[in-house]
Design a protein around this motif. Structure first.
Motif, PDB file in Angstrom:
ATOM      1  N   PHE A 283      35.309  46.837  31.408  1.00 20.37           N
ATOM      2  CA  PHE A 283      34.438  45.761  31.885  1.00 20.37           C
ATOM      3  C   PHE A 283      35.260  44.863  32.816  1.00 20.37           C
ATOM      4  O   PHE A 283      35.357  43.657  32.636  1.00 20.37           O
ATOM      5  CB  PHE A 283      33.844  44.949  30.733  1.00 20.37           C
ATOM      6  CG  PHE A 283      32.998  45.749  29.784  1.00 20.37           C
ATOM      7  CD1 PHE A 283      31.656  46.001  30.063  1.00 20.37           C
ATOM      8  CD2 PHE A 283      33.536  46.260  28.617  1.00 20.37           C
ATOM      9  CE1 PHE A 283      30.874  46.739  29.177  1.00 20.37           C
ATOM     10  CE2 PHE A 283      32.767  47.000  27.733  1.00 20.37           C
ATOM     11  CZ  PHE A 283      31.430  47.246  28.013  1.00 20.37           C
ATOM     12  N   SER A 284      35.840  45.478  33.819  1.00 22.88           N
ATOM     13  CA  SER A 284      36.846  44.825  34.659  1.00 22.88           C
ATOM     14  C   SER A 284      36.283  43.819  35.639  1.00 22.88           C
ATOM     15  O   SER A 284      37.028  42.999  36.174  1.00 22.88           O
ATOM     16  CB  SER A 284      37.612  45.890  35.448  1.00 22.88           C
ATOM     17  OG  SER A 284      36.742  46.536  36.368  1.00 22.88           O
ATOM     18  N   GLY A 285      34.953  43.876  35.925  1.00 22.88           N
ATOM     19  CA  GLY A 285      34.427  43.033  36.991  1.00 22.88           C
ATOM     20  C   GLY A 285      35.125  43.369  38.296  1.00 22.88           C
ATOM     21  O   GLY A 285      35.473  44.521  38.560  1.00 22.88           O
ATOM     22  N   CYS A 286      35.360  42.351  39.110  1.00 24.25           N
ATOM     23  CA  CYS A 286      36.018  42.605  40.401  1.00 24.25           C
ATOM     24  C   CYS A 286      37.524  42.410  40.340  1.00 24.25           C
ATOM     25  O   CYS A 286      38.187  42.305  41.371  1.00 24.25           O
ATOM     26  CB  CYS A 286      35.391  41.759  41.507  1.00 24.25           C
ATOM     27  SG  CYS A 286      35.326  40.003  41.172  1.00 24.25           S
ATOM     28  N   GLY A 287      38.086  42.366  39.095  1.00 20.60           N
ATOM     29  CA  GLY A 287      39.535  42.447  38.988  1.00 20.60           C
ATOM     30  C   GLY A 287      40.257  41.247  38.429  1.00 20.60           C
ATOM     31  O   GLY A 287      41.474  41.125  38.626  1.00 20.60           O
ATOM     32  N   THR A 288      39.582  40.393  37.688  1.00 25.07           N
ATOM     33  CA  THR A 288      40.222  39.194  37.144  1.00 25.07           C
ATOM     34  C   THR A 288      41.513  39.512  36.411  1.00 25.07           C
ATOM     35  O   THR A 288      42.544  38.854  36.627  1.00 25.07           O
ATOM     36  CB  THR A 288      39.261  38.466  36.185  1.00 25.07           C
ATOM     37  OG1 THR A 288      38.108  38.050  36.915  1.00 25.07           O
ATOM     38  CG2 THR A 288      39.920  37.259  35.546  1.00 25.07           C
ATOM     39  N   PHE A 289      41.501  40.529  35.556  1.00 23.52           N
ATOM     40  CA  PHE A 289      42.695  40.910  34.811  1.00 23.52           C
ATOM     41  C   PHE A 289      43.395  42.111  35.440  1.00 23.52           C
ATOM     42  O   PHE A 289      44.626  42.186  35.425  1.00 23.52           O
ATOM     43  CB  PHE A 289      42.337  41.191  33.345  1.00 23.52           C
ATOM     44  CG  PHE A 289      41.783  39.995  32.640  1.00 23.52           C
ATOM     45  CD1 PHE A 289      42.590  38.912  32.335  1.00 23.52           C
ATOM     46  CD2 PHE A 289      40.445  39.929  32.293  1.00 23.52           C
ATOM     47  CE1 PHE A 289      42.074  37.796  31.697  1.00 23.52           C
ATOM     48  CE2 PHE A 289      39.918  38.821  31.659  1.00 23.52           C
ATOM     49  CZ  PHE A 289      40.732  37.742  31.363  1.00 23.52           C
ATOM     50  N   SER A 290      42.645  43.047  36.015  1.00 22.48           N
ATOM     51  CA  SER A 290      43.250  44.252  36.588  1.00 22.48           C
ATOM     52  C   SER A 290      44.303  43.921  37.627  1.00 22.48           C
ATOM     53  O   SER A 290      45.408  44.501  37.639  1.00 22.48           O
ATOM     54  CB  SER A 290      42.174  45.127  37.247  1.00 22.48           C
ATOM     55  OG  SER A 290      41.204  45.526  36.340  1.00 22.48           O
TER      56      SER A 290
END
Length: 420
Positions: A283-290
């Motif tokens: 559930f990465s979204g657009c990369g907050t944690f990635s």
């Protein structure tokens, strides 16, 4: 909201508030049922009126020592805040209890730290409603449990750049206002300027009116304008710092509401995953944690939204110093990453929406991933999924409450788990 000073209504009666419930209202026993009284605190004796389960506060007879003076003139009418009348210490304890209660109900015993409280004037995005009646335009928030629109003159929660832009925003939106239903304007503060996304536009609004909005936003120095999910003008690509990279959010996409809260959650996640060699962000979204994880190790990211994954890929390409980021469009509710697939990872972030991640948690529980960080926006589904992980052999080391939505009855959490 200061205690009302008007004489009590003829039908009023006295109640003693037992506790503050999960929605931020005081809860009291009246005869054989529980009732809610907004803007009250535990231990207060109050005069109330009305019928049903939700009563109206007429007067605070005996105020709690935890009662505080609200920070905003709109408090009590605006639905944005529900707890400005609660003092800081009681407020922090309330947020921590919001996490503790569902954990205890699921039989999970672990350390729950003190709540981290986001500072005032730090919320970087908000959705406003706008409506025209005659020649008058109202821009603001709806009242709580009401269709009434409260014209916003101040907001101690929002970033000052957004508050300052509100008069301009009324002018920008005017061509879209038909005088019937309200439209919604999502404004996000980014490193390159304000990002505007408008939805709820009537089909009868002419293309020329839409063009007028775009031109007015350009003159007001907005970075981007999007209408109904379509980017109609990008003067400067909205960018939000994320470690050594920048998030490049698509129109209307999910973002953490506070940069400070996001930084605190990322700090907790990265510290827990220290030493990871191959990470996974679900559930990465657009990369907050990635994007932050990729500063230290390769990352596989999965998210159901194609626009979010495209934005994540673009952001990773624009930051060549990052380790490799592999991003996949994947519905993790219907097609969770299986336990065998997870064998190649030694650090995992799970950041689902409010519904939680029941199917994905079941697969993680069967896996051998040694370190998991679960970022949650709903205490009930967090407790449910943690129960699944604990039953699968994980130990919950700590849960950190994160108060991202100041003076609201909402709390985030970062749960840190290990598996021997």
């Amino acid at each position: 909201m200061p205690p009302p000073t008007t004489p009590p209504a003829a039908s009023s009666r006295s109640l003693t508030i037992d506790h503050v419930g999960a929605q931020g209202d005081g809860r009291a026993r009246e005869q054989d049922r529980w009732v809610s009284v907004p803007f009250t605190l535990a231990g207060e004796v109050v005069e109330v009126s009305g019928t049903g389960d939700r009563l109206a506060l007429e007067r605070v007879v005996s105020p709690s020592p935890d009662r505080a003076v609200p920070a905003c003139r709109h408090f009590g009418r605006c639905g944005g805040c529900t707890l400005q009348h609660m003092g800081a210490g009681a407020y922090a304890n309330f947020k921590r209890e919001m996490i503790l209660r569902p954990l205890k109900a699921r039989g999970i015993e672990t350390e729950v730290t003190s709540a981290w409280i986001t500072p005032p004037a730090s919320r970087r995005r908000a959705t406003f409603a706008a409506k025209k009646s005659g020649k008058a335009i109202t821009l603001g928030f709806h009242g709580r449990k009401s269709h009434d629109l409260i014209a916003l003159e101040e907001c101690p929660v929002l970033h000052p750049a957004i508050v300052t832009a509100l008069p301009k925003l009324k002018t920008i939106l005017e061509p879209l206002l038909t005088g019937k239903d309200a439209i919604a304007a999502l404004v996000t503060e980014t490193a390159t300027g304000l990002d505007l996304h408008v939805t709820g536009i009537a089909r009868s609004v002419a293309p020329l009116a839409r063009a007028e909005v775009t031109g007015a936003a350009l003159r007001a120095s907005f970075a981007r304008v999007s209408l109904e999910g379509v980017d109609v003008l990008t003067e400067r690509t909205p960018a939000i710092p994320a470690g050594a990279a920048s998030l490049l959010p698509p129109p209307g996409s999910f973002l953490q509401a506070s940069a400070e809260a996001e930084a605190e959650m990322a700090r907790l996640v990265l510290a827990h995953l220290e030493g990871t060699e191959h990470g996974v962000d679900l559930f990465s979204g657009c990369g907050t944690f990635s994007l932050r994880m990729a500063q230290h190790f390769p990352v596989y990211a999965a998210e159901s939204g194609k626009a979010a994954i495209d934005a994540l890929r673009s952001a990773a390409r624009a930051a060549p110093a990052l380790r490799p980021v592999t991003a996949e469009v994947r519905d993790l509710f219907r097609n969770p990453v299986s336990a065998p697939e997870l064998t190649r990872f030694d650090g995992l972030v799970l950041d689902p929406p409010r519904a939680g991640a029941a199917a994905q948690a079941a697969e993680i529980a069967k896996s051998s991933v040694p370190r998991v960080a679960y970022v949650s926006c709903d205490p009930a589904t967090l407790a449910r999924d943690l129960r699944t992980l604990v039953d699968g052999g994980y130990t919950v080391q700590r849960v950190h409450p994160i108060d991202q939505f100041l003076w609201s009855a909402h709390v985030e959490a970062v749960a840190l788990l290990v598996k021997a």
